[in-house]
Design a protein around this motif. Structure first.
Motif, PDB file in Angstrom:
ATOM      1  N   ASP A  82      24.412  25.730  17.591  1.00 48.37           N
ATOM      2  CA  ASP A  82      23.855  24.603  16.829  1.00 48.37           C
ATOM      3  C   ASP A  82      24.511  23.279  17.196  1.00 48.37           C
ATOM      4  N   TYR A  83      25.796  23.302  17.514  1.00 42.89           N
ATOM      5  CA  TYR A  83      26.496  22.043  17.796  1.00 42.89           C
ATOM      6  C   TYR A  83      26.182  21.516  19.188  1.00 42.89           C
ATOM      7  N   HIS A  84      25.281  22.204  19.933  1.00 44.97           N
ATOM      8  CA  HIS A  84      24.779  21.702  21.226  1.00 44.97           C
ATOM      9  C   HIS A  84      23.360  21.146  21.101  1.00 44.97           C
ATOM     10  N   ALA A  85      22.798  21.145  19.902  1.00 44.07           N
ATOM     11  CA  ALA A  85      21.361  20.903  19.735  1.00 44.07           C
ATOM     12  C   ALA A  85      20.974  19.452  19.950  1.00 44.07           C
ATOM     13  N   ASN A  86      19.785  19.261  20.498  1.00 42.37           N
ATOM     14  CA  ASN A  86      19.177  17.925  20.529  1.00 42.37           C
ATOM     15  C   ASN A  86      18.244  17.809  19.312  1.00 42.37           C
ATOM     16  N   GLY A  87      17.474  16.742  19.274  1.00 45.82           N
ATOM     17  CA  GLY A  87      16.634  16.509  18.103  1.00 45.82           C
ATOM     18  C   GLY A  87      15.506  17.504  17.964  1.00 45.82           C
ATOM     19  N   MET A  88      15.242  18.289  19.010  1.00 42.80           N
ATOM     20  CA  MET A  88      14.190  19.306  18.945  1.00 42.80           C
ATOM     21  C   MET A  88      14.794  20.701  18.790  1.00 42.80           C
ATOM     22  N   ASN A  89      16.112  20.741  18.507  1.00 46.70           N
ATOM     23  CA  ASN A  89      16.845  21.989  18.304  1.00 46.70           C
ATOM     24  C   ASN A  89      16.877  22.879  19.549  1.00 46.70           C
ATOM     25  N   ASN A  90      16.768  22.239  20.726  1.00 51.40           N
ATOM     26  CA  ASN A  90      17.097  22.919  21.980  1.00 51.40           C
ATOM     27  C   ASN A  90      18.465  22.408  22.423  1.00 51.40           C
ATOM     28  N   CYS A  91      18.976  22.923  23.546  1.00 54.10           N
ATOM     29  CA  CYS A  91      20.256  22.433  24.050  1.00 54.10           C
ATOM     30  C   CYS A  91      20.093  20.992  24.532  1.00 54.10           C
TER      31      CYS A  91
END
Lengths: 186, 186
Positions: A82-91
Motif C-alpha cells: 500500500d505504501y507504494h501506491a499511486n492515485g489509482m492504487n497501482n504501484c
C-alpha cells in the motif's frame, strides 16, 4: 497466503520453493513489529532480504535479491504494498523508477566491485504493477568506457515486462564494493 | 533553524517570507507527532504542503507546491531528509526521479485538468542534493498529440540545477482533475 499475491502474476513459486519472511525490517506505518501482508507473503525461492537499516532504501523497501554465483548475476525484487501506491492504487511510477535505479546499477557493484552514481536513466513504462505483485529487475553492462558504464535493464512481474530502459552510471573506483554488498549508491 | 538548511543552497527565503510548518503529516519513522528537523525547517514563501494521506506520495513526502494563478503554473518542492538518503548520505537518485515524475506531470493536471500516467521518463542527473536542501521542480508542455503529452522538466536547488529531462505522459480524459488537485497519478 496465496491470496496476498498479485492476480496479475500467473506463475507463483512452487510449494517446495516457498519461504516465509520472519523478520520485521522497518516501521514505515506504525511502531509495530507485526509484519505487513506484503512482508509476511511468500518470498520466491532463492531470494534473501536486503536489510537496509537507513535512508531511502529503507523508506521504500524492503528489497530482496537472488544471486547466481555461477554467472555472478543478481536479480533484485520487491513486493508492491500500500505504501507504494499511486492515485489509482497501482504501484507508483516513481517506485518503479527508484527500483530500476537500484536494480540496474547493482551489476556494477557485482561485476566491478566499485561504487557508482547515476548519470542518466531512461525508463519506458510498458505495464503497471498491482498491489501484491512480486516485481523483479536486473540489467547487463552493454558499454564500459573508462569509468562510465551503460547498462540495459528490465523490470518484470512473472512473464509480464513492466519496464525497460537504459542507464548510465559513473563508477567510483575509490569506493571498493564487495559483490552483493547491499547498500546502493543511487 | 537556518542551520537545518543545505549549505549548498545559497539563496534562502527572506525573513519576511518565512513560514513554519506546524502540522505533522505522517509517521514514516516513529509513532510520534514531533516534527522532524526537515518538517520544522523554514518553508519558502508561498509554498503549501500537499497533504497526501496514503500511498507512495505519503511514504516519500511531504511535498509542497506554489502555484502562480496568473500563469496557472505550479512549482513542487520537498526538503531532503534522512529517509531520502543514499549510501553517501545525499538524496537518493530514486527520490529525485520520483519527484521528477510527480513535479513534471503536474502541468497536465493544472493546464488540462485530466488524469495521466507516465509512459517514458528521461532524467539527466547534473548535481546532487544534500541533507536539508530545499529541492524544487516544474515542467512545461512541449508537445501534445491527441492524449500524449511530452514535457520538458527541471529540478533545482536555489541557483543550482540538479536534474533536467523529458517526460511522456498519456492523458486520461475520463479522469477529470481540478487544477492543483494534490494526488498524483504517477
Amino acid at each position: 497466503m496465496i491470496t496476498n499475491l498479485g492476480t496479475s502474476c500467473p506463475s507463483l513459486p512452487s510449494r517446495k520453493g516457498l519461504a516465509i519472511l520472519r523478520v520485521s525490517v522497518h516501521h514505515h506505518r506504525e511502531m509495530s513489529d507485526d509484519l505487513t501482508e506484503g512482508q509476511s507473503a511468500v518470498i520466491p525461492d532463492g531470494f534473501v532480504i536486503n536489510l537496509w537499516q537507513r535512508g531511502f532504501g529503507r523508506t521504500v523497501g524492503p528489497f530482496y535479491s537472488r544471486r547466481d554465483l555461477a554467472t555472478n548475476t543478481e536479480t533484485m525484487a520487491f513486493r508492491v504494498e500500500d505504501y507504494h501506491a499511486n492515485g489509482m492504487n497501482n504501484c507508483h511510477g516513481g517506485m518503479l523508477m527508484s527500483f530500476a535505479d537500484m536494480a540496474w546499477g547493482r551489476v556494477i557493484s557485482n561485476q566491478r566491485e566499485i561504487g557508482w552514481v547515476t548519470v542518466r536513466l531512461v525508463t519506458d513504462f510498458l505495464s503497471g504493477a498491482q498491489m501484491g505483485d512480486w516485481v523483479e529487475g536486473a540489467s547487463e553492462i552493454i558499454s564500459e568506457i573508462e569509468d562510465v558504464f551503460t547498462v540495459r535493464g528490465r523490470i518484470w512481474c512473472a512473464d509480464r515486462t513492466l519496464m525497460t530502459g537504459t542507464a548510465v552510471y559513473k563508477g567510483n573506483r575509490s569506493i571498493r564494493r564487495k559483490a552483493g554488498e547491499r547498500e546502493g549508491r543511487g
